[in-house]
Design a protein around this motif. Structure first.
Motif, PDB file in Angstrom:
ATOM      1  N   CYS A 131       0.842  -1.196   0.000  1.00 35.44           N
ATOM      2  CA  CYS A 131       0.000   0.000   0.000  1.00 35.44           C
ATOM      3  C   CYS A 131       0.880   1.249   0.000  1.00 35.44           C
ATOM      4  CB  CYS A 131      -0.922  -0.009   1.200  1.00 35.44           C
ATOM      5  SG  CYS A 131      -1.931  -1.514   1.320  1.00 35.44           S
ATOM      6  N   ASN A 170      -5.744  -7.639   6.753  1.00 42.51           N
ATOM      7  CA  ASN A 170      -6.217  -7.274   5.414  1.00 42.51           C
ATOM      8  C   ASN A 170      -6.998  -8.417   4.757  1.00 42.51           C
ATOM      9  OD1 ASN A 170      -4.269  -9.078   4.287  1.00 42.51           O
ATOM     10  ND2 ASN A 170      -2.777  -7.433   4.006  1.00 42.51           N
ATOM     11  N   LEU A 194     -10.723  -1.257   3.904  1.00 41.50           N
ATOM     12  CA  LEU A 194     -10.835  -0.965   2.476  1.00 41.50           C
ATOM     13  C   LEU A 194     -11.275   0.482   2.306  1.00 41.50           C
ATOM     14  CD1 LEU A 194     -10.595  -2.288  -0.392  1.00 41.50           C
ATOM     15  CD2 LEU A 194     -13.092  -2.213  -0.417  1.00 41.50           C
ATOM     16  N   ASP A 195     -10.627   1.192   1.415  1.00 38.70           N
ATOM     17  CA  ASP A 195     -10.984   2.581   1.117  1.00 38.70           C
ATOM     18  C   ASP A 195     -11.865   2.610  -0.136  1.00 38.70           C
ATOM     19  OD1 ASP A 195      -9.034   2.850   3.064  1.00 38.70           O
ATOM     20  OD2 ASP A 195      -7.473   3.387   1.619  1.00 38.70           O
ATOM     21  N   TYR A 196     -12.671   3.668  -0.239  1.00 39.54           N
ATOM     22  CA  TYR A 196     -13.462   3.838  -1.460  1.00 39.54           C
ATOM     23  C   TYR A 196     -13.462   5.309  -1.873  1.00 39.54           C
ATOM     24  CZ  TYR A 196     -17.139   3.647  -4.909  1.00 39.54           C
ATOM     25  OH  TYR A 196     -17.834   3.753  -6.086  1.00 39.54           O
ATOM     26  N   ASN A 224     -10.581   3.051  -3.860  1.00 40.08           N
ATOM     27  CA  ASN A 224      -9.277   2.565  -3.434  1.00 40.08           C
ATOM     28  C   ASN A 224      -8.207   3.122  -4.370  1.00 40.08           C
ATOM     29  OD1 ASN A 224      -7.051   1.182  -2.474  1.00 40.08           O
ATOM     30  ND2 ASN A 224      -7.661  -0.792  -3.351  1.00 40.08           N
ATOM     31  N   ARG A 229      -4.285   1.011  -1.832  1.00 42.22           N
ATOM     32  CA  ARG A 229      -4.127  -0.369  -1.355  1.00 42.22           C
ATOM     33  C   ARG A 229      -3.915  -1.292  -2.552  1.00 42.22           C
ATOM     34  NH1 ARG A 229      -5.552  -0.834   4.099  1.00 42.22           N
ATOM     35  NH2 ARG A 229      -6.777   0.947   4.872  1.00 42.22           N
ATOM     36  N   PRO A 258      -4.997  -1.403  -7.705  1.00 46.32           N
ATOM     37  CA  PRO A 258      -6.010  -1.339  -6.646  1.00 46.32           C
ATOM     38  C   PRO A 258      -7.256  -2.156  -6.984  1.00 46.32           C
ATOM     39  CG  PRO A 258      -5.064   0.829  -7.029  1.00 46.32           C
ATOM     40  CD  PRO A 258      -4.546  -0.061  -8.112  1.00 46.32           C
ATOM     41  N   ASN A 310      -9.092  -4.953  -4.690  1.00 48.58           N
ATOM     42  CA  ASN A 310     -10.509  -4.902  -4.328  1.00 48.58           C
ATOM     43  C   ASN A 310     -11.202  -6.233  -4.590  1.00 48.58           C
ATOM     44  OD1 ASN A 310     -10.044  -2.229  -3.764  1.00 48.58           O
ATOM     45  ND2 ASN A 310     -11.274  -1.427  -5.467  1.00 48.58           N
ATOM     46  N   SER A 353     -12.126   2.463   6.913  1.00 47.01           N
ATOM     47  CA  SER A 353     -11.947   3.080   5.602  1.00 47.01           C
ATOM     48  C   SER A 353     -11.252   4.426   5.773  1.00 47.01           C
ATOM     49  CB  SER A 353     -13.302   3.284   4.909  1.00 47.01           C
ATOM     50  OG  SER A 353     -13.131   3.735   3.585  1.00 47.01           O
TER      51      SER A 353
END
Length: 377
Positions: free
Chosen positions: A21, A99, A123-125, A127, A130, A137, A141, A162
């Motif tokens: 990441c 993770n 988890l980011d949105y 992403n 990551r 990414p 996902n 997130s």
């Protein structure tokens, strides 16, 4: 509390990671904690608890990536800690942050027994950062979503963190909420602000977000949650905790608003380095408290640490500035020291997200009052 009746330990059993990441604040190494060294750490932690008459311990297992140690290792670690705690008359609970990329059905037994059939993941949105090594990414996902689906099918409660980014602000609160809750089915998640911890790189140099835009996003997301999620058992941190706080109910606010994190927890990594939390232990070596394997006891290490003195002095220093004039000082306490340090290279400044916190507190204090008024009618 380190000196109350509860001790919190963030334990990085390995500094290895299977992801790459771009914004990670951890320094990846090949170190893994052996069971023999785990025994030493646990004995010294329990000795500290005995010395301060602390009855309960929570161990938050993190990394690196915690699942790079095998399930069989955790089975033996669980037994080791259980037996040691029983000998000292202590109660121990465990939490797991992972993770999930290495998850398979072999984990189900120990997750149920040791971690209460629950875990945290991230988890980011959208992403942006990551990734798996050498992959995109989007590929991350896809694998992550598959692993979450597998874990849920096994009956595991999956909670999510997130971290917000510029893309999050651009898509807006509605799209963010719809993706996590409606599309992914996430019912319990926490939103975090970014910080450029550890060794700098191009990504970290561009992590900063406009605080006014960030505050607007938080207010809008909180309103969406209150209108569509709160009564449907969706939990979003820190909104649910703040509504409880302003409704005069018991509330456990996030550590970023703790009175003094030096009184609440410590982190120990696989090499025995001790620091305030996982955000410090590999990111800022100059702020480590010491190495537990080089001290006779944890109590002596903490008492002798010059670095730790700065954390204990921080609340006093902050009230000498404009924090003293803030209506929310009693709940914010100047904010997160690591976010402060990552920007100012000092502990004795207030959190750079101060305006965000004030805006969110004001908004949710008002919304809590509205909810109370509605409940009375």
């Amino acid at each position: 509390m380190i000196n109350g009746n509860h001790f919190s330990l963030i334990l990085l059993a390995t500094n290895q990671c299977n992801a790459a990441c771009d914004y990670c604040f951890e320094e990846p190494t090949h170190d893994r904690l052996s069971l023999d060294r785990l025994q030493i750490i646990i004995d010294k932690v329990l000795g500290h608890m005995d010395a301060h008459q602390i009855g309960a311990l929570t161990i938050h297992w993190q990394g690196g990536e915690a699942m790079l140690l095998q399930p069989s290792w955790y089975v033996r670690a669980f037994e080791l800690i259980r037996d040691a705690a029983a000998a000292h008359g202590k109660h121990v609970e465990h939490g797991l942050q992972t993770n999930l990329l290495a998850y398979n059905s072999d984990w189900n037994g120990i997750i149920a027994e040791m971690f209460g059939n629950s875990l945290g993941t991230s988890l980011d949105y959208p992403n942006l950062y990551r990734k798996l090594p050498g992959q995109s990414p989007e590929q991350y996902n896809t694998l992550w979503a598959h692993k979450v689906q597998m874990a849920r099918a096994a009956g595991i409660d999956v909670k999510v963190i997130s971290v917000l980014n510029q893309g999050t602000l651009e898509i807006g609160a509605e799209s963010f909420y719809s993706h996590l809750v409606d599309e992914l089915g996430i019912r319990d998640f926490q939103i975090n602000t970014p910080f450029p911890g550890g060794e700098t790189n191009k990504t970290k140099q561009n992590l900063s977000l406009d605080v006014s835009e960030l505050a607007r996003f938080h207010r809008e997301l909180a309103d969406i949650w209150l209108e569509r999620g709160r009564d449907d058992n969706v939990q979003i941190g820190p909104f649910d905790q703040l509504i409880d706080y302003f409704s005069h109910r018991d509330a456990c606010l996030p550590c970023i608003w703790g009175q003094n994190c030096a009184d609440d927890f410590i982190a120990i990594d696989a090499r025995g380095h001790v620091a305030q939390c996982d955000c410090w232990v590999t990111s800022y070596p100059e702020q480590r408290f010491g190495n537990l394997f080089e001290h006779d006891s944890l109590s002596a290490l903490l008492n002798d640490s010059h670095a730790r003195e700065g954390f204990t002095q921080r609340p006093v220093k902050l009230v000498q500035g404009d924090c003293l004039q803030c209506d929310y000082l009693a709940m914010c306490h100047g904010g997160c020291p690591v976010r402060t340090y990552s920007v100012h290279r000092s502990l004795f400044e207030k959190d750079p997200y101060c305006h965000l916190y004030q805006s969110l507190f004001q908004h949710l204090e008002s919304r809590a009052s509205q909810l109370a008024a509605t409940a009375r009618t």
